[in-house]
Scaffold this active site. Sequence first.
Site, short mmCIF file in Angstrom:
data_model
loop_
_atom_site.label_atom_id
_atom_site.label_comp_id
_atom_site.label_asym_id
_atom_site.label_seq_id
_atom_site.Cartn_x
_atom_site.Cartn_y
_atom_site.Cartn_z
N MET A 27 43.41 39.73 42.64
CA MET A 27 43.87 40.42 43.84
C MET A 27 42.83 40.26 44.95
O MET A 27 42.79 41.04 45.90
CB MET A 27 44.11 41.90 43.54
CG MET A 27 45.20 42.12 42.50
SD MET A 27 46.18 43.59 42.74
CE MET A 27 44.94 44.85 42.69
N GLY A 28 41.94 39.26 44.84
CA GLY A 28 40.93 39.04 45.86
C GLY A 28 39.80 40.05 45.74
O GLY A 28 39.61 40.66 44.69
N HIS A 31 34.27 39.21 42.95
CA HIS A 31 32.88 39.48 42.58
C HIS A 31 32.54 38.59 41.39
O HIS A 31 33.38 37.78 40.95
CB HIS A 31 32.66 40.97 42.28
CG HIS A 31 33.66 41.54 41.32
ND1 HIS A 31 33.71 41.17 40.00
CD2 HIS A 31 34.67 42.44 41.49
CE1 HIS A 31 34.69 41.83 39.41
NE2 HIS A 31 35.30 42.59 40.28
N GLY A 33 32.50 39.06 38.36
CA GLY A 33 33.45 39.15 37.24
C GLY A 33 34.54 38.10 37.37
O GLY A 33 34.88 37.39 36.41
N HIS A 34 35.10 37.96 38.60
CA HIS A 34 36.13 36.94 38.82
C HIS A 34 35.53 35.53 38.68
O HIS A 34 36.16 34.63 38.12
CB HIS A 34 36.71 37.06 40.23
CG HIS A 34 37.38 38.37 40.51
ND1 HIS A 34 36.81 39.34 41.30
CD2 HIS A 34 38.58 38.86 40.11
CE1 HIS A 34 37.62 40.36 41.38
NE2 HIS A 34 38.71 40.12 40.67
N LYS A 146 37.18 43.96 31.23
CA LYS A 146 37.13 45.25 31.93
C LYS A 146 38.49 45.93 31.93
O LYS A 146 38.59 47.14 31.77
CB LYS A 146 36.64 44.98 33.34
CG LYS A 146 36.72 46.14 34.24
CD LYS A 146 35.39 46.68 34.61
CE LYS A 146 35.57 47.96 35.35
NZ LYS A 146 36.72 47.90 36.24
N SER A 182 33.17 45.75 39.74
CA SER A 182 34.53 46.14 40.09
C SER A 182 34.65 46.17 41.60
O SER A 182 33.68 46.53 42.30
CB SER A 182 34.83 47.53 39.53
OG SER A 182 35.97 48.07 40.15
N SER A 183 35.83 45.81 42.11
CA SER A 183 36.06 45.87 43.55
C SER A 183 35.95 47.31 44.05
O SER A 183 35.75 47.56 45.23
CB SER A 183 37.45 45.34 43.89
OG SER A 183 37.68 44.15 43.20
N ARG A 184 36.10 48.27 43.12
CA ARG A 184 36.05 49.69 43.56
C ARG A 184 34.64 50.21 43.74
O ARG A 184 34.46 51.30 44.31
CB ARG A 184 36.71 50.56 42.49
CG ARG A 184 38.19 50.33 42.35
CD ARG A 184 38.71 51.19 41.24
NE ARG A 184 40.13 50.98 41.05
CZ ARG A 184 40.80 51.44 40.01
NH1 ARG A 184 40.17 52.13 39.07
NH2 ARG A 184 42.08 51.22 39.90
O1 PAF Z 1 43.69 42.20 37.24
C1 PAF Z 1 44.17 42.02 38.38
O2 PAF Z 1 43.45 41.72 39.35
C2 PAF Z 1 45.66 42.19 38.61
O3 PAF Z 1 46.18 43.22 37.85
C3 PAF Z 1 46.45 40.89 38.39
C4 PAF Z 1 46.38 40.42 36.94
C5 PAF Z 1 45.91 39.79 39.31
C6 PAF Z 1 47.93 41.11 38.72
O4 PAF Z 1 48.10 41.49 40.04
#
Ligand code: PAF
Length: 293
Positions: A27-28, A31, A33-34, A146, A182-184
């Site tokens: 979802m953009g 960080h 983690g992605h 996570k 986390s983005s949060r």
């Molecule tokens: O984990 C996420 O960022 C979202 O839940 C996902 C898997 C991209 C679905 O919108």
Amino acid sequence: MRVVKTIPDLRGARAALGQSVGVVLTMGALHEGHLALVRAARQDHDHVLATIFVNPTQFAPGEDLSKYPRPLERDLDLLRAAGVDVVFTPSPEVMYPPGFQTHVTVECVTEGLEGAARPGHFQGVVTIVAKFFNLTQPTTTYFGQKDAQQVVVIRQMVRDLNFPLTIAVIPTEREADGLAMSSRNVYLTTEQRQNATSLHRALQAAGEAYTAGECDPQGLRAAALAVLADCGGEVEYVSLNDPRTLAEVDQPTESPLLMSMVVRYGKTRLLDNGLLPASLNTREGLTATLGGE
Ligand code: PAF
């Protein structure tokens, strides 16, 4: 790196990548983690496709979709530097055109934990993930530990709907002091940010108790709660579940356990989890326990 926004352009770009593709859905607000997911995909496959889409349907009532961070240019720079080949950044109208009326529902494994706290959340997740799987045709798709319940729910959907792909589960990336990325985290005040290390310390305490021979969920919860007593936030839950079925475990067991916790700091809900024994918190252990067949 090609950035595509429409479904015909995505189909064209996907076809050009050939058979073996690693896919990372996001979802953009990216960080480390992605980026760990992208690195794993890069290692396993010649080509990597990523998506950036803030999915409106997975925000439960009262959760602020409009405030979700959307630093698109920065995200694209990070993906480019990480070696991604194609990024799909559709608009909500592309994913949910007028007249859209199909939703995917996974039953038992969505009932507890985050499913109980965030009504409708998993139906939104599973529906968009099913659409992205159809469009991007992953060989392997990468998810972070996570969101352990999300992994179990998606694995169930993949099995039930016969998606021809493999799920890899990558360990949680942490800040130097243990806070799960986390983005949060950007929403935390300085004091909340300091206190938020309690979640990781609570998981470590439970891990140590487990290693010392504690296999009673009551004892493991007590070890975590003793640390969370000073967390400066509101403990929403600390739960021990079977990592495959997510059924709550309340009797001593020799089988692996998933410990999950949520602590609320103001409006920010922080989530963390770990498998017990802690030695399972590797890509191999997590993938076999949470994401495997
Ligand atoms: O984990 C996420 O960022 C979202 O839940 C996902 C898997 C991209 C679905 O919108």
